[in-house]
Scaffold this motif. Structure first.
Motif, PDB file in Angstrom:
ATOM      1  N   HIS A   1      -5.617 -24.921   2.034  1.00 22.58           N
ATOM      2  CA  HIS A   1      -5.936 -26.117   1.237  1.00 22.58           C
ATOM      3  C   HIS A   1      -4.683 -26.957   1.029  1.00 22.58           C
ATOM      4  O   HIS A   1      -3.575 -26.552   1.374  1.00 22.58           O
ATOM      5  N   ALA A   2      -4.895 -28.131   0.453  1.00 17.91           N
ATOM      6  CA  ALA A   2      -3.778 -28.959  -0.008  1.00 17.91           C
ATOM      7  C   ALA A   2      -4.192 -29.524  -1.355  1.00 17.91           C
ATOM      8  O   ALA A   2      -5.338 -29.901  -1.553  1.00 17.91           O
TER       9      ALA A   2
ATOM     10  N   GLU B   1     -11.387 -26.442  -6.781  1.00 19.65           N
ATOM     11  CA  GLU B   1     -11.807 -25.886  -5.486  1.00 19.65           C
ATOM     12  C   GLU B   1     -13.200 -25.271  -5.579  1.00 19.65           C
ATOM     13  O   GLU B   1     -13.977 -25.338  -4.637  1.00 19.65           O
TER      14      GLU B   1
ATOM     15  N   GLU C   1      -7.768 -34.143   2.640  1.00 20.35           N
ATOM     16  CA  GLU C   1      -7.415 -32.728   2.706  1.00 20.35           C
ATOM     17  C   GLU C   1      -8.188 -32.030   3.821  1.00 20.35           C
ATOM     18  O   GLU C   1      -7.644 -31.223   4.564  1.00 20.35           O
TER      19      GLU C   1
ATOM     20  N   HIS D   1     -12.990 -27.170   2.592  1.00 18.84           N
ATOM     21  CA  HIS D   1     -13.775 -28.416   2.576  1.00 18.84           C
ATOM     22  C   HIS D   1     -14.394 -28.712   3.949  1.00 18.84           C
ATOM     23  O   HIS D   1     -14.606 -27.805   4.727  1.00 18.84           O
TER      24      HIS D   1
HETATM   25 ZN   LIG Z   1      -8.977 -27.725  -1.393  1.00 16.92          ZN
END
Ligand SMILES: [Zn+2]
Length: 432
Positions: free
Chosen positions: A277-278, A312, A223, A209
């Protein structure tokens, strides 16, 4: 050809931006924009202070209050229906939550940085609409300068026809040249022919992101910020050993299209690509916790993996990338072969990572999964995507913002990277 000249101008800008990006210094970006920088350079950017939506599902008007007039370009995208407004970097000082609720033809909108020097607003539309009018008004009658966008409902056929006109090269958004930025950044970063060749394996770290795309959000944490902090810490840890050359897909709050992230790994002939990522679970799906390691496959290993990959993969739609600009991969037998070997190495690294992480980090109950993440689709670069945890889970969120947790997790990842390369070098040793 006009579009050629225009392209040159954009590339020129891209080079300046790329140079600024390499210095990773906001002040330099500001200086490049404004010849008279002040101590607080960020305040030199035009300020957007308020926003209004008016109208109905036939005609909708968007107004953005600014402190100075700016130039901008607007274009529409299909599937999903969106309108994108590109402008020079703007400091958005809007009320929290603005854009989450729409009106008329606008379902919702979001805004943010797409590259140093460039901001963007992306409108999600309720259906096909055309940009009937778009302009900037100078300050008048006690009103500040305003950016105005007028949308009008059209049928799909008219919408698609208008796309053909709007995607003329001179109206292309700056982001269409993001590939050039990546190329320019690479050209600047690549060692000069005379310099000693760096033979160390290249590890690409990809914080997910960025910029206009916040990723998942919970309790005021985004995130995009969590994974950037984590990625930078991981870079610092593995760079310290001196054994690897580490390349980041982003080092600041910039939007990078998915294809460009993959392209960076390929251009650098990376030996390993690690995307960070989270996750977050929608409320109605209950609670989940722990870290998960993903590798690429055509078929998701379970429903949750499928949901996540879908989420995603939406990053480009969120960022308003014109997907028609994406280069198509030539599928041939060589790529197929490379892919098979790449998957073997990806799976090997994923298992090593799991082995290390489970000693220090709370893992998901099914910690190894696979799904069709676009960001893992480099046929010749072993790649994994790590979901560090769930921002929707209280315990995980506490970990994600904890310096101590980050340091331990970074440590176990660095250990897995060392083991991975030690084994690779052993199998590709002199006997080979
Ligand atoms: Zn992500």
């Amino acid at each position: 050809m006009a579009s050629r000249a225009n392209h040159g101008v954009l590339l020129g800008c891209a080079l300046v931006c790329a140079a600024a990006l390499l210095c990773s210094d906001a002040a330099i970006v500001a200086a490049a924009e404004d010849p008279s920088p002040t101590p607080t350079a960020a305040s030199n950017f035009p300020i957007a202070s308020d926003v209004r939506l008016a109208g109905d599902s036939k005609q909708t008007r968007f107004v953005l209050d600014l402190d100075k007039a700016i130039q901008f370009s607007a274009f529409a995208l299909a599937d999903p229906y969106r309108v994108v407004v590109d402008m020079p970097q703007v400091s958005f000082q809007l009320a929290a939550g603005v854009g989450t609720a729409g009106r008329g033809l606008v379902k919702a909108f979001r805004y943010g940085l797409v590259m140093p020097g460039g901001s963007r607003i992306v409108f999600d539309l309720t259906g096909p609409a055309k940009i009937a009018n778009s302009y900037v008004l100078d300050a008048a009658n006690g009103q500040p300068p305003r950016l105005v966008l007028e949308l009008e409902e059209v049928d799909r056929t008219t919408f698609v026809q208008s796309l053909a006109v709007e995607s003329r090269p001179e109206l292309r958004p700056a982001i269409a040249d993001a590939a050039d930025i990546a190329a320019a950044a690479e050209a600047v970063a690549a060692p000069k022919p005379a310099a000693p060749v760096d033979l160390r394996p290249v590890v690409v770290i990809d914080p997910g992101h960025g910029g206009i795309d916040n990723g998942t959000q919970a309790s005021g944490e985004s995130e995009k910020n969590l994974v950037l902090g984590f990625g930078l810490a991981l870079r610092d840890r593995i760079e310290k050993s001196g054994k690897y050359r580490v390349v980041m897909t982003r080092t600041d709050d910039t939007f990078i299209p998915l294809a460009n992230r993959v392209q960076i790994a390929r251009n650098q002939a990376a030996a390993l690509f690690v995307s960070i990522h989270a996750d977050a679970l929608p409320h109605h799906e209950g609670d989940a916790q722990g870290a998960t390691i993903y590798t690429l496959s055509d078929r998701a290993s379970d429903a949750e993996a499928e949901r996540l990959a879908e989420a995603e993969n939406k990053a480009d739609a969120i960022g308003g990338v014109n997907l028609t600009e994406e280069p198509t991969e030539v599928a041939d037998i060589l790529i197929d072969l490379a892919q098979r070997e790449t998957r073997t190495f990806s799976n090997r690294f994923a298992r090593l990572l799991m082995g290390e992480m489970k000693n220090t980090v709370r893992m998901h109950k099914h910690p190894l999964k696979s799904a069709g993440f676009k960001v893992l689709k480099a046929p010749d670069v072993p790649s994994v995507l790590i979901e560090l945890g769930y921002v929707s889970n209280k315990g995980d969120l506490e970990h994600l913002v904890s310096e101590n947790w980050r340091s331990r997790t970074v440590g176990s990842m660095a250990q897995a990277i060392d083991t991975f390369f030690a084994k690779r070098l052993a199998t590709a040793g002199p006997a080979n």
